[in-house]
Design an enzyme around this catalytic site. Structure first.
Site, short mmCIF file in Angstrom:
data_model
loop_
_atom_site.label_atom_id
_atom_site.label_comp_id
_atom_site.label_asym_id
_atom_site.label_seq_id
_atom_site.Cartn_x
_atom_site.Cartn_y
_atom_site.Cartn_z
N LYS A 148 0.99 -12.58 7.79
CA LYS A 148 -0.15 -11.80 7.19
C LYS A 148 -0.69 -12.72 6.01
O LYS A 148 0.04 -12.68 4.97
CB LYS A 148 0.53 -10.40 6.66
N THR A 161 0.80 -1.13 0.00
CA THR A 161 -0.02 -0.15 0.13
C THR A 161 0.86 1.31 -0.02
O THR A 161 0.48 2.31 -0.53
CB THR A 161 -1.07 -0.06 1.15
N TYR A 205 4.35 -12.80 4.30
CA TYR A 205 3.20 -12.43 3.79
C TYR A 205 2.75 -12.89 2.63
O TYR A 205 3.49 -13.27 1.66
CB TYR A 205 3.66 -10.77 3.41
#
Length: 292
Positions: A161, A45, A133
């Site tokens: 994650k 992000t 992740y």
């Protein structure tokens, strides 16, 4: 263990594409004030794919300095080259990050054996807590629960994650990795159910625009108060949906700009949110109570 509501923070940029440091500091204060429990700097992000090595390091160092120990700072430090990921992880430790977020290598499609070798090499090279992740929607490769269980045995690999949106993985991962291995949702739309199934927290895009809402939902879910958690989540559903009408972080940066929190800048090959989506993203902000 890293728990609670962690924001996958955007990297604010001017219209010319330069990093806006003053705005980044203001965003950090916005999140600390509103109760956000962790900050991911220079992640997906945060447009890590278009940050230079120098900028990547600068964003992490700046974030650590401005946070000043008030909440954990997790540095994006992944790559599709193991050597590059090790370098980014070393930089993150040097600049004081509390942990790193290390993505499954993208584009080159490693095997599960390759994933084990990749993450083990990083964990052996740098003594810092590492969050795996798994985001197959971007990397193509899906890291299996069995692979996670192997990696969880390494003392430096402390959690994951999980952006698969597959809530059914929470319990098998808990059984395979134990209760001290952090499970963080990376999929806002399913994060409430992920937490109610036994997850420990989120790394959220939605938290950029509704930090209080995410903190309240996560807190209720972690207390196993389903009714309360679902009430908070229902207010967030419009954001969970509309902040992904184009690839992240295009919609969330447009939303933050409309809220007056950041300039309009985003780097190519990403472009500003298409005008055809403006009305529905704005309506989501209104429906969720974060815009008038």
């Amino acid at each position: 263990m890293i728990t609670g509501s962690t924001v996958a923070l955007v990297t604010p940029m001017t219209a010319a594409g330069d990093i806006c440091w003053q705005t980044l500091e203001q965003l950090i204060e916005f999140h600390v004030f509103n109760g956000t429990e962790g900050i991911v700097a220079a992640g997906t992000t945060g447009e890590s794919a278009t940050l230079s090595f120098e900028e990547h390091a600068q964003v992490i160092r700046f974030t650590v300095e401005k946070v000043a120990g008030r909440v954990p700072v997790i540095a994006g430090a992944g790559g599709n080259s193991t050597a590059e990921a090790i370098k980014l992880t070393k930089d993150a430790k040097q600049y004081g990050a509390d942990a790193v977020l290390s993505v499954v290598p993208y584009y080159n499609k490693p095997t599960q054996k390759g994933l084990i070798a990749h993450f083990t090499a990083i964990a052996d090279a740098v003594d810092i807590p590492i969050l795996l992740y798994n985001v197959p929607g971007r990397t193509i490769v899906d890291m299996t629960v069995e692979t996670v269980a192997v990696l969880a045995k390494h003392k430096n690999i402390v959690g994951i994650k999980d952006a698969t949106g597959d809530v059914s993985r929470v319990q098998p991962t808990l059984e395979a990795c134990g209760p001290d291995f952090a499970q963080l949702s990376g999929d806002d739309a399913t994060s409430c159910e992920f937490l109610l199934a036994g997850g420990h927290g989120t790394v959220s895009v939605t938290a950029n625009v509704s930090p209080k809402g995410m903190v309240e939902m996560v807190s209720a879910a972690r207390q196993e108060d389903r009714d309360r958690a679902e009430r908070f989540d229902q207010l967030l559903v419009p954001l969970h949906q509309k902040l992904f009408v184009e690839p992240n972080p295009i919609p969330v940066k447009w939303a933050l700009n409309q809220m007056g929190l950041i300039p309009p800048g985003i780097r190519l090959p990403l472009t500003e949110l298409d005008a055809c989506f403006h009305e529905e993203v704005m309506q989501a902000l209104k429906d969720s109570g974060v815009a008038g």
